[in-house]
Enzyme design. Structure first.
Site, PDB file in Angstrom:
ATOM      1  N   HIS A 140     -55.730 -66.432 -37.539  1.00  0.00           N
ATOM      2  CA  HIS A 140     -56.807 -65.782 -38.298  1.00  0.00           C
ATOM      3  C   HIS A 140     -58.161 -66.505 -38.235  1.00  0.00           C
ATOM      4  CE1 HIS A 140     -56.764 -68.827 -41.490  1.00  0.00           C
ATOM      5  NE2 HIS A 140     -55.477 -68.930 -41.178  1.00  0.00           N
ATOM      6  N   ASP A 141     -59.206 -65.721 -38.285  1.00  0.00           N
ATOM      7  CA  ASP A 141     -60.594 -66.198 -38.444  1.00  0.00           C
ATOM      8  C   ASP A 141     -61.097 -67.077 -37.294  1.00  0.00           C
ATOM      9  OD1 ASP A 141     -61.133 -64.986 -41.070  1.00  0.00           O
ATOM     10  OD2 ASP A 141     -59.507 -66.305 -41.727  1.00  0.00           O
TER      11      ASP A 141
END
Ligand code: UDP
Length: 218
Positions: A140-141
């Protein structure tokens, strides 16, 4: 006139991605033709049952639409070829295996190749012509630049920024960054196979080992 798809590069990378490209064509454009392009070829031939030719010959084939996946592991070569394709108004083709998992809020620019068992986590942004080889993941991210290359089984954990043209070797593990302080792998850096990266890597640096350290050239 039917549309024409091609895998550019008929060496290791291209021959591994061709079956994935073929399955995608079968699923999305069953009437289209699919060929290899390789500039090492002086005359038209066949590779693994597909027509194979150099770029000049490819350009001469009439087609309603042409799309090309650049299947060459070297990111600088991918950039050079991508620029030629764009100048010739040929689309950069995104290919991903059926087993690839892409979570929510993911943005992937044109021309990427996602091999079998790749996972892209939530809210990830990826630039042009990214290669994620077998079993790699991007958690994620993360923010991945243009022409970045992952060899097989790269573990790219959350909140990591990888800048343009970085190359991450097989089995490398990159430590998770923080939302307000992502771990950064700089432009054109090389992470050796099996490296465990625990801190930022400077642009152009080569790091190896566990924990990953700068490779001192003799
Ligand atoms: N190649 C090409 N045009 C170029 C540069 C390379 O067609 O401008 C082809 C080259 O002939 C070779 C392939 O791309 O067949 C690259 O193969 P290599 O084994 O070096 O790398 P990999 O397949 O692992 O990316």
């Amino acid at each position: 006139m039917s549309s024409l798809f091609a895998v550019y590069g008929a060496s290791g990378c291209g021959r591994s991605l061709m079956p994935i490209a073929a399955s995608q064509v079968k699923r999305t454009a069953p009437d289209a033709k699919l060929v290899f392009i390789d500039d090492g070829l002086t005359s038209e031939s066949e590779v693994n049952g597909y027509p194979a030719m150099n770029y000049d010959s490819f350009k001469c084939i009439p087609a309603s639409q042409k799309s090309v996946l650049i299947a060459i592991a070297n990111g600088s070569i991918r950039q050079k070829i991508a620029e030629a394709l764009i100048a010739d108004k040929i689309a950069l083709w995104h290919v991903q295996d059926d087993s690839t998992i892409i979570m929510d809020g993911v943005n992937i620019a044109e021309g990427s190749a996602l091999s079998p068992f790749v996972t892209i986590g939530a809210n990830v942004t990826i630039g042009k012509c990214f290669h994620a080889n077998l079993y790699s993941y991007v958690e994620h991210d993360c923010v991945i630049g243009d022409f970045v290359t992952f060899a097989p089984r790269v573990s790219c954990n959350g909140n990591i920024h990888i800048e343009d043209h970085a190359y991450i070797g097989a089995g490398a593990v990159i430590k998770q960054g923080l939302p307000d302080k992502p771990l950064v792998i700089g432009k054109g850096a090389i992470v050796g196979m099996g490296a465990v990266v625990t801190k930022d890597v400077a642009a152009g640096a080569v790091v190896v080992g566990n924990p990953a350290r700068l490779l001192i050239k003799e």
